[in-house]
Write a protein that holds these residues in place. Structure first.
Motif, PDB file in Angstrom:
ATOM      1  N   CYS A 126      24.779 -10.764 -46.825  1.00 22.89           N
ATOM      2  CA  CYS A 126      25.546 -12.191 -46.729  1.00 22.89           C
ATOM      3  C   CYS A 126      24.898 -13.145 -47.945  1.00 22.89           C
ATOM      4  N   SER A 127      25.518 -14.351 -48.439  1.00 25.41           N
ATOM      5  CA  SER A 127      25.212 -15.081 -49.475  1.00 25.41           C
ATOM      6  C   SER A 127      25.445 -16.469 -49.266  1.00 25.41           C
ATOM      7  N   ILE A 128      24.827 -17.166 -50.049  1.00 18.98           N
ATOM      8  CA  ILE A 128      24.975 -18.698 -49.835  1.00 18.98           C
ATOM      9  C   ILE A 128      25.030 -19.400 -51.172  1.00 18.98           C
ATOM     10  N   LYS A 129      25.713 -20.520 -51.243  1.00 20.43           N
ATOM     11  CA  LYS A 129      25.752 -21.179 -52.791  1.00 20.43           C
ATOM     12  C   LYS A 129      24.969 -22.504 -52.526  1.00 20.43           C
ATOM     13  N   ILE A 130      24.248 -23.070 -52.994  1.00 20.90           N
ATOM     14  CA  ILE A 130      23.669 -24.415 -52.963  1.00 20.90           C
ATOM     15  C   ILE A 130      23.993 -25.304 -54.060  1.00 20.90           C
ATOM     16  N   LYS A 131      24.056 -26.800 -53.938  1.00 21.48           N
ATOM     17  CA  LYS A 131      24.048 -27.514 -54.991  1.00 21.48           C
ATOM     18  C   LYS A 131      22.960 -28.052 -55.432  1.00 21.48           C
ATOM     19  N   VAL A 132      22.468 -27.891 -56.614  1.00 20.02           N
ATOM     20  CA  VAL A 132      21.359 -28.270 -57.024  1.00 20.02           C
ATOM     21  C   VAL A 132      21.389 -29.135 -58.350  1.00 20.02           C
ATOM     22  N   ARG A 133      20.288 -29.898 -58.719  1.00 20.39           N
ATOM     23  CA  ARG A 133      20.539 -30.583 -60.287  1.00 20.39           C
ATOM     24  C   ARG A 133      21.100 -29.604 -61.196  1.00 20.39           C
ATOM     25  N   GLY A 134      22.124 -29.927 -61.601  1.00 22.92           N
ATOM     26  CA  GLY A 134      22.688 -29.235 -62.668  1.00 22.92           C
ATOM     27  C   GLY A 134      23.770 -28.191 -62.451  1.00 22.92           C
ATOM     28  N   GLY A 135      23.740 -27.880 -61.249  1.00 21.57           N
ATOM     29  CA  GLY A 135      24.939 -27.057 -60.860  1.00 21.57           C
ATOM     30  C   GLY A 135      24.755 -26.277 -59.432  1.00 21.57           C
ATOM     31  N   LYS A 136      24.979 -25.030 -59.565  1.00 21.65           N
ATOM     32  CA  LYS A 136      24.883 -24.034 -58.233  1.00 21.65           C
ATOM     33  C   LYS A 136      23.686 -22.970 -58.179  1.00 21.65           C
ATOM     34  N   PHE A 137      23.234 -22.935 -57.231  1.00 23.60           N
ATOM     35  CA  PHE A 137      22.073 -21.918 -57.196  1.00 23.60           C
ATOM     36  C   PHE A 137      22.514 -21.000 -56.123  1.00 23.60           C
ATOM     37  N   GLY A 138      22.593 -19.664 -56.116  1.00 24.05           N
ATOM     38  CA  GLY A 138      22.814 -18.634 -54.899  1.00 24.05           C
ATOM     39  C   GLY A 138      21.700 -17.590 -54.574  1.00 24.05           C
ATOM     40  N   ILE A 139      21.810 -17.514 -53.118  1.00 27.55           N
ATOM     41  CA  ILE A 139      20.815 -16.718 -52.734  1.00 27.55           C
ATOM     42  C   ILE A 139      21.672 -15.449 -51.828  1.00 27.55           C
ATOM     43  N   ILE A 140      21.026 -14.228 -52.054  1.00 25.91           N
ATOM     44  CA  ILE A 140      21.605 -13.020 -51.329  1.00 25.91           C
ATOM     45  C   ILE A 140      20.756 -12.652 -50.451  1.00 25.91           C
ATOM     46  N   CYS A 141      21.089 -12.434 -49.105  1.00 24.25           N
ATOM     47  CA  CYS A 141      20.038 -11.771 -47.898  1.00 24.25           C
ATOM     48  C   CYS A 141      20.708 -10.462 -47.894  1.00 24.25           C
ATOM     49  N   ALA A 142      19.557  -9.296 -47.886  1.00 28.12           N
ATOM     50  CA  ALA A 142      20.280  -7.982 -47.800  1.00 28.12           C
ATOM     51  C   ALA A 142      19.278  -7.174 -46.953  1.00 28.12           C
ATOM     52  N   TYR A 143      19.681  -6.003 -46.497  1.00 21.05           N
ATOM     53  CA  TYR A 143      18.943  -5.079 -45.579  1.00 21.05           C
ATOM     54  C   TYR A 143      19.270  -3.839 -45.701  1.00 21.05           C
ATOM     55  N   ALA A 144      18.774  -3.171 -46.671  1.00 24.38           N
ATOM     56  CA  ALA A 144      19.043  -1.848 -46.790  1.00 24.38           C
ATOM     57  C   ALA A 144      18.837  -0.656 -45.864  1.00 24.38           C
ATOM     58  N   PRO A 145      19.735   0.347 -45.708  1.00 26.50           N
ATOM     59  CA  PRO A 145      19.546   1.349 -44.780  1.00 26.50           C
ATOM     60  C   PRO A 145      18.235   2.073 -44.996  1.00 26.50           C
ATOM     61  N   PRO A 146      17.244   2.365 -44.313  1.00 25.70           N
ATOM     62  CA  PRO A 146      16.218   3.190 -44.484  1.00 25.70           C
ATOM     63  C   PRO A 146      16.465   4.630 -45.147  1.00 25.70           C
ATOM     64  N   ASN A 147      15.345   5.318 -45.441  1.00 28.01           N
ATOM     65  CA  ASN A 147      15.270   6.425 -46.501  1.00 28.01           C
ATOM     66  C   ASN A 147      16.164   7.658 -45.318  1.00 28.01           C
ATOM     67  N   PRO A 148      15.845   7.678 -44.162  1.00 27.63           N
ATOM     68  CA  PRO A 148      16.482   8.666 -43.339  1.00 27.63           C
ATOM     69  C   PRO A 148      17.897   8.886 -43.216  1.00 27.63           C
ATOM     70  N   HIS A 149      18.381   7.661 -43.706  1.00 27.52           N
ATOM     71  CA  HIS A 149      20.082   7.608 -43.551  1.00 27.52           C
ATOM     72  C   HIS A 149      20.606   8.368 -44.939  1.00 27.52           C
ATOM     73  N   PRO A 150      21.849   9.113 -44.539  1.00 26.36           N
ATOM     74  CA  PRO A 150      22.347   9.850 -45.775  1.00 26.36           C
ATOM     75  C   PRO A 150      22.177   9.101 -46.966  1.00 26.36           C
ATOM     76  N   HIS A 151      21.995   9.914 -47.938  1.00 29.48           N
ATOM     77  CA  HIS A 151      22.014   9.494 -49.285  1.00 29.48           C
ATOM     78  C   HIS A 151      23.085   8.685 -49.867  1.00 29.48           C
ATOM     79  N   ASP A 152      24.609   9.269 -49.444  1.00 30.62           N
ATOM     80  CA  ASP A 152      25.608   8.354 -49.912  1.00 30.62           C
ATOM     81  C   ASP A 152      25.814   7.202 -49.242  1.00 30.62           C
ATOM     82  N   GLU A 153      25.290   6.968 -47.956  1.00 29.15           N
ATOM     83  CA  GLU A 153      25.512   5.669 -47.447  1.00 29.15           C
ATOM     84  C   GLU A 153      24.388   4.539 -48.128  1.00 29.15           C
ATOM     85  N   ARG A 154      23.124   5.107 -48.530  1.00 33.75           N
ATOM     86  CA  ARG A 154      22.227   4.224 -49.156  1.00 33.75           C
ATOM     87  C   ARG A 154      22.736   4.090 -50.514  1.00 33.75           C
ATOM     88  N   GLN A 155      23.309   5.130 -51.288  1.00 36.89           N
ATOM     89  CA  GLN A 155      23.645   4.426 -52.549  1.00 36.89           C
ATOM     90  C   GLN A 155      24.892   3.624 -52.519  1.00 36.89           C
TER      91      GLN A 155
END
Length: 233
Positions: free
Chosen positions: A73-102
């Protein structure tokens, strides 16, 4: 969580493994904006789930947020001079299939590249990627202050290699590894059966939650550290 944010003067809190089904948002009685992102499949249990909590003081600066799927998920925030973005991520653990993680790391790269913010953007995430140690030519995106593990055998299928590819593709650095911290302020994960304040060891602890950004963005960061004393469930 609101009490925790107030205590530390936090404007944004990113979370992973919410395990909330589907996507939604709401305002709390204290004025905090909570939104989370899940999968869209009916009658399917959610094992991931990501989201953010925005403090009342920052709500008016939100330009928009995107609930992409149960791992992004991601968010855009208004800051001085323009826009700043943050992405929140959660990767599949190593035991998951390589294709899924890739596939996840490819989608994360595409999400980062598509997020248009003139001031800058960062990724805050649990990438389930033990870096172990730097390999030749990795000093550009892995700093000198890793939580190192003496493991020599690192199969090419590990998430840490997918993380390195992501950094190379998007010109990112793992911000945590550029701050000289004691090990207890590097680790963000401990194995099942290990207590939060147990002595640090490479066999039972890891640095899985990281901050990614360009070199310019990392130069703007004053500090990145783990605070084990503030652990909560």
């Amino acid at each position: 969580l609101e009490v925790h944010m107030d205590k530390h003067s936090m404007d944004i809190l990113c979370f992973q493994e919410s395990r909330r089904h589907k996507s939604d948002y709401y305002l709390t009685s204290s004025g905090f904006l909570v939104f989370w992102s899940g999968h869209s499949k009916e009658n399917q249990r959610e094992f991931a789930g990501v989201g953010m909590i925005i403090a009342p003081s920052l709500r008016s600066r939100i330009i928009g947020f995107s609930q992409i799927n149960s791992r992004l998920c991601s968010i855009k925030i208004k800051v001085r001079g323009g826009k700043f973005g943050i992405i929140c991520a959660y990767a599949p653990p190593n035991p998951h299939p390589h294709d899924e993680r890739q596939s996840f790391f490819k989608e994360l790269a595409e999400c980062y590249e598509a997020l248009s913010c003139n001031i800058g953007k960062i990724i805050i995430e649990d990438l389930n990627s033990r870096i172990y140690h730097r390999l030749p030519n990795e000093h550009v995106y892995f700093g000198p202050h890793l939580f190192e593990n003496p493991r020599n055998d690192m199969p090419t299928s590990l998430n840490r290699h997918l993380l390195a590819e992501l950094c190379c593709r998007c010109n990112l650095q793992v911000g945590n590894t550029f701050f000289d911290k004691p090990d207890e302020q590097k680790v963000t994960y401990f194995e099942v059966g290990c207590k939060v304040m147990d002595p640090i060891s490479p066999q039972r602890h890891a640095q899985l939650d990281i901050v990614l950004g360009t070199r310019h963005m990392m130069e703007c960061c004053h500090d990145i550290a783990s605070i084990r004393e503030e652990s909560f469930k």
